[in-house]
Design an enzyme around this catalytic site. Structure first.
Site, PDB file in Angstrom:
ATOM      1  N   ARG A  39       0.835  -1.208   0.000  1.00 18.36           N
ATOM      2  CA  ARG A  39       0.000   0.000   0.000  1.00 18.36           C
ATOM      3  C   ARG A  39       0.866   1.254   0.000  1.00 18.36           C
ATOM      4  O   ARG A  39       0.997   1.932  -1.011  1.00 18.36           O
ATOM      5  CB  ARG A  39      -0.948  -0.035   1.213  1.00 18.36           C
ATOM      6  N   ASP A  40       1.526   1.523   1.077  1.00 21.48           N
ATOM      7  CA  ASP A  40       2.366   2.710   1.191  1.00 21.48           C
ATOM      8  C   ASP A  40       3.537   2.648   0.216  1.00 21.48           C
ATOM      9  O   ASP A  40       3.955   3.660  -0.352  1.00 21.48           O
ATOM     10  CB  ASP A  40       2.872   2.821   2.634  1.00 21.48           C
ATOM     11  N   HIS A 232       6.855   3.950  12.756  1.00 20.21           N
ATOM     12  CA  HIS A 232       6.923   3.965  11.291  1.00 20.21           C
ATOM     13  C   HIS A 232       7.991   4.987  10.892  1.00 20.21           C
ATOM     14  O   HIS A 232       7.721   6.186  10.836  1.00 20.21           O
ATOM     15  CB  HIS A 232       5.548   4.352  10.731  1.00 20.21           C
ATOM     16  N   HIS A 234      11.063   6.607   8.423  1.00 13.57           N
ATOM     17  CA  HIS A 234      11.629   6.776   7.087  1.00 13.57           C
ATOM     18  C   HIS A 234      13.137   6.981   7.234  1.00 13.57           C
ATOM     19  O   HIS A 234      13.616   7.432   8.277  1.00 13.57           O
ATOM     20  CB  HIS A 234      10.989   7.965   6.376  1.00 13.57           C
ATOM     21  N   CYS A 265       6.022   9.654   0.500  1.00 10.42           N
ATOM     22  CA  CYS A 265       4.774  10.333   0.846  1.00 10.42           C
ATOM     23  C   CYS A 265       4.467  11.345  -0.251  1.00 10.42           C
ATOM     24  O   CYS A 265       5.280  12.239  -0.503  1.00 10.42           O
ATOM     25  CB  CYS A 265       4.883  11.043   2.190  1.00 10.42           C
ATOM     26  N   ASN A 274      10.522   4.352   2.915  1.00  7.47           N
ATOM     27  CA  ASN A 274      10.291   3.724   4.212  1.00  7.47           C
ATOM     28  C   ASN A 274      11.491   2.871   4.611  1.00  7.47           C
ATOM     29  O   ASN A 274      12.314   2.479   3.771  1.00  7.47           O
ATOM     30  CB  ASN A 274       9.070   2.802   4.116  1.00  7.47           C
TER      31      ASN A 274
END
Length: 326
Positions: A39-40, A232, A234, A265, A274
């Site tokens: 997804r991300d 989460h 980065h 993002c 990520n």
């Protein structure tokens, strides 16, 4: 993975392609990886990834031992065209047993779409800063929370697990460093709303370990238990693993990561990829922390996806173990 006993400093020699295990008894014995690559990781790809490739990607991730794989987002296709196939993708995952398949829902319409397909785990996406809330949701922080309130309540009525993502927890490209108490306030609001779990996002990758420890301590002092917190990170400044270790030392046992280091993002141009799941697994296995993940299969999966995307994987571990060219 290699194993070790619980004695401080105990080591276990590793086969080729795996790190030596040196167990630290002060760290959690097991970590759940919340895999966000499908997804991300894919949402910013400019070329459409075929639905069948996404489905195979998720199946391969599950086969590698990942028990939580965030599948897609029920956002309007206008905003994230790459995920416009959510209704076609999700039914292709029905044969996966024992794998959590959360989906992102931005509003009540998104929740209705998820419910219609039988999803049982959803996530909402809030911001700790006004600037990012405006850029991402075209709302103030309070307006966004008000929008999520009926979504969370309805999801809970249907006995769904609800995750609350919170972006810009450490720094914002428009506002700079984000005050800890500001983040705590929004976290507390998401929990009070009914979220089961929080994911603290370092959206532009500016966190450092001391900042991570300070935020986690402040959250505990505000009544937010560590077992309801995920992280989460980065890797913009190469701090993602260091920050993860700081979170582990605090007792956090849920870590978000993206296979192959995919993702960023779309609303924050300074946000790079990520934390790569393979880099995370390499470190965790070296620390003797169980993940249930087969690192070889995971690297092969990310190399396979990199081939479909037409570029090498950003993950250092994938490159090292599959001999990909940089």
């Amino acid at each position: 993975m290699t194993t070790a006993d619980d004695t401080a400093g105990a080591t276990t020699a590793a086969p080729a392609g795996l790190p030596m295990t040196v167990r630290d008894p002060e760290l959690p014995p097991r970590v759940r990886i919340h895999e966000v690559g499908a997804r991300d990781g894919l949402q910013n790809e400019q070329s459409a990834v075929p639905t069948e490739i996404k489905a195979e990607f998720i199946h391969r991730l599950a086969d590698a031992g990942l028990t939580t794989v965030e599948a897609t987002s029920f956002v309007h296709p206008k905003w994230v065209p790459q995920l416009a196939d959510a209704e076609r993708l999700f039914p292709l995952l029905g044969d996966l047993r024992g794998v959590r398949l959360p989906v992102l829902v931005p509003n009540e319409r998104g929740l209705e779409r998820a419910l219609a397909l039988g999803a049982d785990r959803v996530a909402v996406f809030a911001s700790a800063t006004e600037s990012f809330a405006k850029a991402n949701l075209n709302r103030t922080v309070d307006e966004a929370l008000a929008m999520f309130d009926p979504v969370v309540n309805r999801a809970r009525e249907h006995r769904m697990h609800v995750r609350g993502y919170l972006s810009m927890c450490f720094g914002d490209p428009w506002e700079g460093p984000v005050p800890v108490d500001q983040v705590v306030h929004v976290c507390r609001a998401l929990l009070d709303m009914g979220c089961d779990e929080l994911s603290l996002g370092d959206t532009i990758g500016v966190a450092t370990p001391g900042h991570v420890r300070a935020l986690l301590t402040a959250l505990n002092e505000a009544g937010v238990p560590t077992d309801r917190i995920g992280v989460h990170f980065h890797d913009t400044y190469g701090q993602a693993l260091a920050n993860t270790l700081a979170a582990l030392q605090h007792g956090v046992t849920t870590v978000d990561a993206s296979a192959g280091g995919l993702g960023g993002c779309p609303y924050a141009k300074s946000a790079t990829g990520n934390l790569a799941t393979e880099d995370l697994v390499w470190m965790l296995h070296g620390l003797g922390i169980d993940t249930g993940v087969d690192l070889g299969r995971l690297c092969a999966t990310s190399a396979w996806m990199a081939g479909h995307l037409g570029r090498p994987s950003p993950s250092r571990t994938v490159r090292a173990l599959t001999h990909q060219e940089q």
